[in-house]
Scaffold this active site. Structure first.
Site, mmCIF file in Angstrom:
data_model
loop_
_atom_site.group_PDB
_atom_site.id
_atom_site.type_symbol
_atom_site.label_atom_id
_atom_site.label_comp_id
_atom_site.label_asym_id
_atom_site.label_seq_id
_atom_site.Cartn_x
_atom_site.Cartn_y
_atom_site.Cartn_z
ATOM 1 N N ASP A 213 -12.323 -19.016 -5.285
ATOM 2 C CA ASP A 213 -11.122 -18.185 -5.444
ATOM 3 C C ASP A 213 -11.067 -17.622 -6.872
ATOM 4 O O ASP A 213 -9.983 -17.517 -7.461
ATOM 5 C CB ASP A 213 -9.852 -18.982 -5.108
ATOM 6 C CG ASP A 213 -8.611 -18.102 -4.995
ATOM 7 O OD1 ASP A 213 -8.768 -16.896 -4.764
ATOM 8 O OD2 ASP A 213 -7.502 -18.634 -5.149
ATOM 9 N N HIS B 79 -12.086 -12.751 -6.256
ATOM 10 C CA HIS B 79 -11.292 -11.540 -6.520
ATOM 11 C C HIS B 79 -11.909 -10.891 -7.763
ATOM 12 O O HIS B 79 -11.749 -11.413 -8.866
ATOM 13 C CB HIS B 79 -9.833 -11.902 -6.802
ATOM 14 C CG HIS B 79 -9.180 -12.681 -5.697
ATOM 15 N ND1 HIS B 79 -8.394 -12.093 -4.740
ATOM 16 C CD2 HIS B 79 -9.203 -14.013 -5.412
ATOM 17 C CE1 HIS B 79 -7.952 -13.033 -3.897
ATOM 18 N NE2 HIS B 79 -8.426 -14.202 -4.283
ATOM 19 N N PHE B 80 -12.628 -9.778 -7.555
ATOM 20 C CA PHE B 80 -13.383 -9.202 -8.675
ATOM 21 C C PHE B 80 -12.722 -7.948 -9.274
ATOM 22 O O PHE B 80 -13.275 -7.290 -10.142
ATOM 23 C CB PHE B 80 -14.833 -8.938 -8.266
ATOM 24 C CG PHE B 80 -15.693 -10.192 -8.255
ATOM 25 C CD1 PHE B 80 -15.221 -11.403 -8.746
ATOM 26 C CD2 PHE B 80 -16.989 -10.163 -7.765
ATOM 27 C CE1 PHE B 80 -16.010 -12.560 -8.760
ATOM 28 C CE2 PHE B 80 -17.792 -11.303 -7.774
ATOM 29 C CZ PHE B 80 -17.304 -12.492 -8.258
ATOM 30 N N ARG B 81 -11.536 -7.583 -8.769
ATOM 31 C CA ARG B 81 -10.631 -6.648 -9.465
ATOM 32 C C ARG B 81 -11.025 -5.185 -9.499
ATOM 33 O O ARG B 81 -10.276 -4.378 -10.060
ATOM 34 C CB ARG B 81 -10.404 -7.115 -10.921
ATOM 35 C CG ARG B 81 -10.001 -8.564 -11.085
ATOM 36 C CD ARG B 81 -8.761 -8.898 -10.323
ATOM 37 N NE ARG B 81 -8.215 -10.213 -10.658
ATOM 38 C CZ ARG B 81 -7.434 -10.898 -9.841
ATOM 39 N NH1 ARG B 81 -7.101 -10.423 -8.654
ATOM 40 N NH2 ARG B 81 -6.967 -12.064 -10.197
HETATM 41 O O1 DOR Z 1 -3.910 -17.589 -7.440
HETATM 42 C C1 DOR Z 1 -4.322 -16.642 -6.793
HETATM 43 N N1 DOR Z 1 -4.590 -15.464 -7.370
HETATM 44 N N2 DOR Z 1 -4.480 -16.773 -5.464
HETATM 45 C C2 DOR Z 1 -4.820 -15.737 -4.676
HETATM 46 O O2 DOR Z 1 -5.011 -15.939 -3.498
HETATM 47 C C3 DOR Z 1 -4.886 -14.366 -5.240
HETATM 48 C C4 DOR Z 1 -5.269 -14.466 -6.636
HETATM 49 C C5 DOR Z 1 -5.303 -13.163 -7.390
HETATM 50 O O3 DOR Z 1 -5.817 -12.199 -6.851
HETATM 51 O O4 DOR Z 1 -4.895 -13.137 -8.549
#
Ligand code: DOR
Length: 451
Positions: free
Chosen positions: A308, A69-71
């Site tokens: 993740d 997740h690169f925001r």
């Molecule tokens: O802990 C998590 N945070 N699990 C996810 O699947 C999404 C992620 C996030 O985008 O912060």
């Protein structure tokens, strides 16, 4: 550091596709490996722009991290595609597959195109982006391109990116053949338990609320629908022993699963040490779950590893539970974490390379990546397996600036990372002129055939 078009890596301990090692040279022309030869073989050409002396170092295929997740866009105060890809380069991650819970969410072709444009501009490593499922965007899911697949959040909440009911899920599984990747936590049980445990601020309650049963219920439902339509399914970040045992008994050839280093190496005892920094979805589990997940990985029930990587700022993480966000960073520690496990006897280096590169390329049908073979892309990482160095906050390149593994003494740190034949990281320094490419996904409509 210059951008090389013709490069040789000399005297490396090279991991071959057989799993054996050979000391030798790898010649690269442009973005492609052109030869892999033993040390004794005379070098075909001496006309190199660049030679890398890899004496004492081990050459592995670059890591392909299939869940990050690169925001960007929208949450760049936590991370952005430039800072995240710098962290990747330092961590030996040469390609990544990114998730759709940005702002805006990645739920249309236009959203996907925007991310691809941004990445082409600023990403130091190769990139691919999932399209997210909502209850309304089936037409987009059917035609989006290029994408590794459809991401479904079955229980965790990211606004409209939530498809938890069986009827809505069935509609997505029934149409098309593209890979579906699920974050498997049961929506109804999760909501009910959030109410039940309301008011508790000890972060350890997170693993109680989103308990093993919450994950198992959703994984069972995804498996049921995948079998109904023979639909290619990937189960993201498997976290419980129960899910691993379920897959051990009944895993169709078109289903794959992944596990994170944190679900292998951390458990609920981490809440006492690092509090909300240990909070993620699906949550950390027990020591027993760690052990069952490890065995499932070693036995091939779990196919590969993803981080993740889900950065949040320390300020956000300092909020008290449940206002603290879930997620932890991972791309710059995953390879040394797993290689340290190999050096300490838990698995082999060849298994680590398979779980972190070869098997990922195969499952997502990414051509010419994941192995050190003439003709393949020169996405490579040279690691030092002879020295240990701790994870230090001040050395991290992720914008969020922390790691759940701070203080862990690790070996196998990347010394040089190559993306498409270009040196992107070398002994602590980044070459920020390098740009990765958009990944392609061949034939990702067909069922994955297991070994
Ligand atoms: O802990 C998590 N945070 N699990 C996810 O699947 C999404 C992620 C996030 O985008 O912060």
């Amino acid at each position: 550091m210059s951008i090389s078009s013709n490069l040789i890596v000399r005297n490396a301990r090279i991991l071959l596709p057989t799993g054996d090692f050979m000391t030798g040279n790898v010649q690269i022309s442009g973005k492609t490996i052109i030869s892999v030869t033993p040390e004794t073989t005379a070098t075909v050409s001496s006309d190199f722009d660049r030679e890398i002396d890899a004496n004492g170092l081990t050459l592995l295929p670059g890591v392909i991290d299939p869940q990050v997740h690169f925001r960007e866009p929208g949450l760049e105060h936590k991370e952005d595609l430039f800072t995240a890809s710098c962290a990747c380069a330092k961590g030996g991650v040469t390609s990544f597959l990114e998730m759709p819970n940005t702002r805006p969410l990645t739920i249309t072709q236009a959203d996907l195109d925007d991310k691809l444009r941004r990445a082409a501009e600023k990403c130091l490593v190769n990139y691919g982006f999932f399209i997210g499922a909502t209850v309304e965007n089936l037409p987009d899911l059917l035609t989006a391109n290029p994408t590794p697949g459809i991401k479904i959040f079955m229980g965790s909440m990211h606004g409209p990116l939530l498809v938890g009911g069986e009827t809505e899920l069935d509609a997505i599984f029934a149409k098309g053949q593209r890979l579906i990747a699920v974050h498997a936590e049961d929506k109804a049980r999760l909501e009910q338990r959030r109410q039940e445990f309301d008011g508790i601020t000890d972060p350890a309650i997170h693993s109680e609320i989103q308990d093993n049963e919450t994950a198992l219920l959703a994984t069972k439902l995804a498996l049921k629908l995948s079998k109904k339509y023979q639909r290619r399914l990937h189960i993201l970040h498997l976290s419980t022993g129960e899910e691993a045992e379920l897959l051990r008994q009944d895993k169709p050839s078109w289903v794959t699963a992944e596990v994170t280093p944190q679900h292998l190496l951390l458990n609920t005892s981490a809440y006492q040490q690092i509090g909300t920094l240990a909070q993620m979805n699906p949550p950390l589990r027990s020591h027993r779950d760690n052990q069952i997940l490890w065995q499932a990985l070693l036995d091939g029930v779990i196919d590969f590893i993803a981080t993740d990587h889900a950065p949040h700022t320390l300020e956000e993480k300092a909020k008290s539970y449940p206002n603290s966000p879930s997620g932890m960073p991972g791309v710059e520690t995953s390879l040394p974490l797993m290689l340290t496990q190999a050096i300490e006897g838990k698995c082999t280096i060849a298994q680590v390379a398979n779980w972190m590169s070869t098997a990922v390329a195969k499952a997502y049908n990414i051509p010419n990546k994941g192995s050190i073979i003439a003709g393949y892309d020169a996405d490579l990482v040279l690691v030092d397996l002879d020295n240990y160095h701790p994870v230090l906050r001040e050395e991290l390149m992720t914008k969020c600036g922390w790691s759940p593994f701070e203080g862990w003494n690790l070996t196998g740190w990347p010394v040089v990372t190559l993306v498409g034949g270009q040196v992107v990281y070398e002994r602590g320094k980044l070459n920020t002129n390098v740009r990765g490419e958009a990944l392609t996904f061949e034939d990702n409509y067909s069922n994955h055939q297991g070994d």
